[in-house]
Design an enzyme around this catalytic site. Structure first.
Site, PDB file in Angstrom:
ATOM      1  N   LYS A  22     -19.251  32.387  86.633  1.00  0.00           N
ATOM      2  CA  LYS A  22     -18.117  31.980  85.807  1.00  0.00           C
ATOM      3  C   LYS A  22     -16.800  32.011  86.558  1.00  0.00           C
ATOM      4  O   LYS A  22     -16.474  31.074  87.268  1.00  0.00           O
ATOM      5  CB  LYS A  22     -18.074  32.806  84.524  1.00  0.00           C
ATOM      6  CG  LYS A  22     -19.274  32.562  83.603  1.00  0.00           C
ATOM      7  CD  LYS A  22     -19.084  33.161  82.241  1.00  0.00           C
ATOM      8  CE  LYS A  22     -20.325  33.007  81.353  1.00  0.00           C
ATOM      9  NZ  LYS A  22     -20.662  31.622  81.020  1.00  0.00           N
TER      10      LYS A  22
ATOM     11  N   PHE B  61     -27.790  38.439  76.597  1.00  0.00           N
ATOM     12  CA  PHE B  61     -27.663  37.021  76.925  1.00  0.00           C
ATOM     13  C   PHE B  61     -27.490  36.909  78.433  1.00  0.00           C
ATOM     14  O   PHE B  61     -26.466  37.311  78.984  1.00  0.00           O
ATOM     15  CB  PHE B  61     -26.479  36.353  76.230  1.00  0.00           C
ATOM     16  CG  PHE B  61     -26.411  34.878  76.540  1.00  0.00           C
ATOM     17  CD1 PHE B  61     -27.175  33.980  75.825  1.00  0.00           C
ATOM     18  CD2 PHE B  61     -25.613  34.407  77.570  1.00  0.00           C
ATOM     19  CE1 PHE B  61     -27.143  32.613  76.127  1.00  0.00           C
ATOM     20  CE2 PHE B  61     -25.574  33.057  77.879  1.00  0.00           C
ATOM     21  CZ  PHE B  61     -26.345  32.160  77.161  1.00  0.00           C
TER      22      PHE B  61
ATOM     23  N   ASP C 125     -25.294  42.570  85.193  1.00  0.00           N
ATOM     24  CA  ASP C 125     -24.890  41.190  84.938  1.00  0.00           C
ATOM     25  C   ASP C 125     -23.413  41.192  84.558  1.00  0.00           C
ATOM     26  O   ASP C 125     -23.051  41.400  83.398  1.00  0.00           O
ATOM     27  CB  ASP C 125     -25.748  40.587  83.821  1.00  0.00           C
ATOM     28  CG  ASP C 125     -25.394  39.125  83.532  1.00  0.00           C
ATOM     29  OD1 ASP C 125     -24.302  38.684  83.958  1.00  0.00           O
ATOM     30  OD2 ASP C 125     -26.182  38.452  82.856  1.00  0.00           O
TER      31      ASP C 125
END
Length: 401
Positions: A255, A141, A226
């Site tokens: 984030k 994802f 990531d």
């Protein structure tokens, strides 16, 4: 209708149904707790998918944002501003890298990494134009953009969005042999999550990530990590790759970098790699804006103390010990994760992950499901041990009901 029901009905009438949130309407929050429009308090064990690592309304971050709001919030990259250089310098230092390319969202960071890897492949590695390949892992994802979902294996993410962007090769996560066999002279990068979050907090087999690092170095291929969800303290280290002693060619961050206050993301790498860009070839109006830099600088300063990483490690050990006690009794089939991050596979007979999340909500604990009967637990790193234990007690109660 109740205040909650009215608010949800209004939202559903005027917003696209691209999410299926739990039926709670949050009005305020502090630390690890959220309060809804009817005054009910809930323990947040999701932390905005790690965007809220430092908790809701963290005073240091709010004060940094307020101070910057009074000065300047946006210049665009058409002009310099006085927070940009320090932000890039401090973030590069935190990552032990040389250069930073700031963006806004995690998906933008991934898109930027794809463009960087391709341009590096053509300009530096010498791959023929239009032939660059990037290898990714199944069950990944990395975001929701058209290019990113082109290399997703999740049918819900991909369906009805074709034609898809070419140039990606998908191999099983954790399989070094498959990765080696997929590599060609046109491979420019391997893009991986050190721990796969959306897939259920999947930790790869021991030795896999060091093996990826060795293989990419041998083949002159970029290793792109990531760490948008796994990084910045979540696993008990600044970066999840540190647990394996691995340093990638490129970090993707987001984030928690914005502290849950503003969206901030970044690609962090060497001068050789990010130096492939020339003025006008890539950009973002809001990327690296003064407000974002001010908040992110405070996040970086907090991480430099090491206290949040240490707290995540200590409380994470406790979390996984307690969750481990739930296995073997029929209610929990498996527990995975690292630090204050866990994927809990519950027995399908108890209901779907969504149903268990709703039952926990009734007990004033907020989590989120993924992939059938799996729930994710990722509290703010500032949560107290007492509050964490309270939440775990509610989980035990729901699973034993």
């Amino acid at each position: 209708m109740s205040i909650t029901e009215t608010a949800i009905a209004s939202a559903e009438a005027h917003s696209a149904h691209n999410y299926h949130p739990l039926p709670v309407v949050v009005a305020s929050a502090e630390g690890a707790w959220m309060t809804d429009v009817e005054g009910r308090r809930y323990l947040d064990l999701l932390a905005g998918y790690s965007a809220l690592n430092f908790g809701h309304g963290n005073r240091r971050l709010i004060d940094a944002a307020k101070a910057q709001l009074e000065r300047v919030t946006l210049t665009s990259r058409a002009f310099h501003h006085d927070r940009f250089a320090e932000f890039c310098t401090r973030l590069a230092e935190l990552c032990s890298m040389e250069m930073v390319l700031p963006m806004n969202t995690g998906a933008e960071a991934v898109e930027t990494a794809v463009k960087t890897a391709r341009k590096w492949g053509y300009r530096v590695k010498g791959v023929p134009d239009g032939m660059a390949k990037i290898i990714v892992a199944s069950d990944n994802f990395h975001g929701r953009t058209t290019t990113v979902i082109s290399f997703s294996t999740d049918p819900e993410a991909r369906a009805d969005y074709g034609p898809y962007t070419p140039g990606f090769e998908i191999v099983p996560y954790g399989d070094l042999t498959a990765l080696r066999e997929a590599m060609t002279e046109n491979t420019v990068a391997v893009l991986l999550e050190p721990i796969q979050g959306e897939a259920g907090v999947l930790v790869p087999p021991a030795g896999y990530l060091p093996g990826v690092r060795e293989l990419t170095r041998e083949r002159n291929v970029l290793f792109i990590a990531d760490e948008i969800q796994s990084g910045l303290g979540r696993t008990g280290k600044t970066f999840a790759l540190e647990h394996e002693g691995v340093v990638p060619d490129m970090y993707l961050l987001g984030k928690a970098l914005g502290g849950g206050v503003v969206p901030v993301s970044a690609v962090v790498s060497s001068a050789e790699i990010l130096g492939v860009f020339r003025p006008g070839e890539h950009g973002s109006t809001f990327g690296g804006n003064p407000l974002a830099c001010a908040v992110a600088l405070e996040v970086i300063a907090m991480l430099r103390t090491g206290e949040y990483q240490e707290r995540a490690a200590e409380l994470g050990d406790h979390l996984h010990r307690e969750l481990g006690l739930l296995t073997g009794g029929g209610a929990v089939e498996a527990v995975r994760g690292r630090g204050l991050w866990a994927g809990v596979d519950t027995a399908p007979a108890l209901g779907t992950g969504r149903e268990i999340s709703e039952r926990l909500m009734e007990e004033r604990v907020l989590v989120k499901d993924t992939h059938g009967s799996t729930i994710r637990i990722a509290p703010p790193l500032v949560i107290s041990k007492e509050d964490l234990d309270w939440g775990l007690d509610r989980l035990r109660s729901v699973l034993s009901a």
